[in-house]
Scaffold this motif. Structure first.
Motif, PDB file in Angstrom:
ATOM      1  N   UNK A  63       0.856  -1.181   0.000  1.00  0.00           N
ATOM      2  CA  UNK A  63       0.000   0.000   0.000  1.00  0.00           C
ATOM      3  C   UNK A  63       0.893   1.233   0.000  1.00  0.00           C
ATOM      4  N   UNK A  64       0.586   2.171  -0.878  1.00  0.00           N
ATOM      5  CA  UNK A  64       1.384   3.389  -0.989  1.00  0.00           C
ATOM      6  C   UNK A  64       0.485   4.543  -1.409  1.00  0.00           C
ATOM      7  N   UNK A  65       0.656   5.686  -0.757  1.00  0.00           N
ATOM      8  CA  UNK A  65      -0.061   6.897  -1.146  1.00  0.00           C
ATOM      9  C   UNK A  65       0.937   8.047  -1.241  1.00  0.00           C
ATOM     10  N   UNK A  66       0.912   8.739  -2.364  1.00  0.00           N
ATOM     11  CA  UNK A  66       1.822   9.858  -2.616  1.00  0.00           C
ATOM     12  C   UNK A  66       1.002  11.103  -2.877  1.00  0.00           C
ATOM     13  N   UNK A  67       1.327  12.195  -2.172  1.00  0.00           N
ATOM     14  CA  UNK A  67       0.643  13.474  -2.355  1.00  0.00           C
ATOM     15  C   UNK A  67       1.650  14.520  -2.827  1.00  0.00           C
ATOM     16  N   UNK A  68       1.383  15.104  -3.974  1.00  0.00           N
ATOM     17  CA  UNK A  68       2.250  16.154  -4.526  1.00  0.00           C
ATOM     18  C   UNK A  68       1.433  17.424  -4.698  1.00  0.00           C
ATOM     19  N   UNK A  69       2.037  18.549  -4.375  1.00  0.00           N
ATOM     20  CA  UNK A  69       1.372  19.838  -4.547  1.00  0.00           C
ATOM     21  C   UNK A  69       2.170  20.673  -5.540  1.00  0.00           C
ATOM     22  N   UNK A  70       1.454  21.243  -6.489  1.00  0.00           N
ATOM     23  CA  UNK A  70       2.086  22.051  -7.537  1.00  0.00           C
ATOM     24  C   UNK A  70       1.264  23.296  -7.811  1.00  0.00           C
ATOM     25  N   UNK A  71       1.891  24.230  -8.489  1.00  0.00           N
ATOM     26  CA  UNK A  71       1.192  25.388  -9.045  1.00  0.00           C
ATOM     27  C   UNK A  71       1.468  25.430 -10.544  1.00  0.00           C
ATOM     28  N   UNK A  72       0.447  25.732 -11.307  1.00  0.00           N
ATOM     29  CA  UNK A  72       0.581  25.839 -12.761  1.00  0.00           C
ATOM     30  C   UNK A  72      -0.127  27.112 -13.232  1.00  0.00           C
ATOM     31  N   UNK A  73       0.177  27.508 -14.473  1.00  0.00           N
ATOM     32  CA  UNK A  73      -0.583  28.614 -15.072  1.00  0.00           C
ATOM     33  C   UNK A  73      -0.537  28.495 -16.593  1.00  0.00           C
ATOM     34  N   UNK A  74      -1.471  29.206 -17.211  1.00  0.00           N
ATOM     35  CA  UNK A  74      -1.562  29.191 -18.666  1.00  0.00           C
ATOM     36  C   UNK A  74      -0.312  29.809 -19.279  1.00  0.00           C
ATOM     37  N   UNK A  75      -0.082  29.442 -20.548  1.00  0.00           N
ATOM     38  CA  UNK A  75       1.052  29.992 -21.294  1.00  0.00           C
ATOM     39  C   UNK A  75       0.562  30.539 -22.625  1.00  0.00           C
ATOM     40  N   UNK A  76       1.186  31.605 -23.071  1.00  0.00           N
ATOM     41  CA  UNK A  76       0.953  32.141 -24.413  1.00  0.00           C
ATOM     42  C   UNK A  76       2.140  33.027 -24.751  1.00  0.00           C
TER      43      UNK A  76
END
Length: 370
Positions: free
Chosen positions: A113-126
């Motif tokens: 059993x394994x649980x991985x939590x990742x937190x990121x920030x993203x944004x649109x590109x142009x």
């Protein structure tokens, strides 16, 4: 047959097919111009959760879960946490590309059993085509993105095809535009291909089989750009949320992202730096968005996507890494062409990440306020 002649024939054929198949009202509705215009703005925060549950006991097992390891002007990796019953669990890193993943080993005494939590920030590109980039990459870094990989050779038929496509082009942006258009016209989304495809671009060119998914189509785009002397790279990741522009095929269901893996591409242009590209998603819209295979790249449903994905993309997607030919720490089954799916071995035998009966895992995402 010239590119323009082929495009004209495709437009005529697709128009005739659509008119004959669709009811007139539905056809008229599909002809309405759609909007797809991502623009840089606020950052979006996400938490991505990957849960692995291997039912077999009595045999040692190993699991590897990709972690977001991209730090750019369009993505920030915030944190990674994990829990599970592995005897060892920790972050490992690919030495060449810096791709990070969680490596866990289990003794087989209980189901893994394994649980991985990742937190990121993203944004649109142009890309602002009127404004030069403020920062430029170092020459040594750019040379890294002009090298061949196991599935992306840059000699032989790949180099020959690239030179044919860009013949007469004088600037890097002209070369990339020609390759982007060639990919959209020559390749197509093939739903029967498993996962994101294999990405064997030499085989695609030698056989003339241009049907595939993002790993094939964007891989071919990147390989042709490199063979034409333009630094390029694949960004392997996953869709996290629906598209804000209403395109069903350009978003993911946050509650279940198991089939939402998607790779995009970047090219380095001398004036503009690293620029977003995604011809594979243009092909996906053409094949799947309306329920009818649109074969006209200038169709009103396709045209906004085709324009925007040359230089931009929507921030409802996260990149894990840019890595090729990945050798996972402790793996006994050789290199991976790319790392975009969780991987596992039981008793030294690899499980198929595309077979839900053999390899049980789930990926979900949620939006965060900070």
């Amino acid at each position: 047959m010239t590119m323009m002649t082929r495009r004209t024939l495709l437009k005529a054929a697709s128009g005739a097919m659509l008119t004959s198949v669709l009811p007139q009202a539905a056809f008229a509705q599909q002809q309405q111009e759609k909007r797809f215009a991502p623009q840089p703005g606020d950052w979006r925060s996400f938490e991505i959760v990957t849960r692995v549950n291997l039912q077999k006991t009595g045999v040692p097992a190993k699991v590897w879960v990709p972690l977001p390891s991209v730090e750019t002007e369009w993505q920030r990796s915030l944190s990674d946490e994990w829990t599970g019953n592995g005897k060892t669990m920790g972050i490992a890193t690919d030495s060449r590309y810096g791709a990070k993943y969680l490596a866990a080993e289990f003794d087989g005494a209980a189901p893994a059993v394994l649980e991985v939590r990742s937190r990121v920030q993203t944004r649109d590109r142009a890309t602002d085509w009127e404004k030069p980039a403020a920062l430029h990459a170092a020459p040594d870094d750019l040379r890294h993105w002009l090298q061949p990989t196991d599935l992306m050779p840059l000699d032989g038929i790949v180099r020959h095809t690239a030179r044919q496509i860009v013949a007469g082009a004088h600037t890097d942006i002209d070369k990339v535009q020609r390759i982007y258009d060639w990919i959209i016209i020559s390749t197509y989304r093939e739903p029967k291909v498993r996962g994101c495809g294999v990405g064997d671009i030499k085989a695609m060119l030698e056989t003339g089989n241009f049907g595939g998914k993002c790993g094939d189509i964007n891989g071919l785009f990147v390989g042709l750009c490199r063979a034409a002397g333009v630094p390029a790279r694949d960004a392997y990741g996953i869709r996290l949320a629906p598209s804000a522009f209403g395109y069903r095929e350009l978003g993911g269901n946050p509650a279940s992202l198991k089939s939402a893996q998607h790779c995009r591409a970047e090219v380095y242009l001398r004036k503009h730096g690293w620029v977003a590209m995604d011809p594979a998603d243009v092909g996906k819209v053409m094949r799947l968005e309306t329920g009818t295979w649109i074969k006209d790249p200038d169709h009103p449903v396709v045209a906004p996507v085709r324009k925007a994905l040359f230089g931009g993309w929507e921030g409802n997607w996260m990149a894990y890494n840019f890595a090729h030919d990945v050798k996972l720490r402790g793996s006994t089954t050789g290199k991976l062409g790319f790392l975009m799916y969780p991987q596992a071995e039981i008793g030294g035998e690899a499980l198929d990440p595309l077979d839900p009966d053999a390899f049980k895992y789930a990926i979900s995402a949620r939006s965060m306020t900070a």
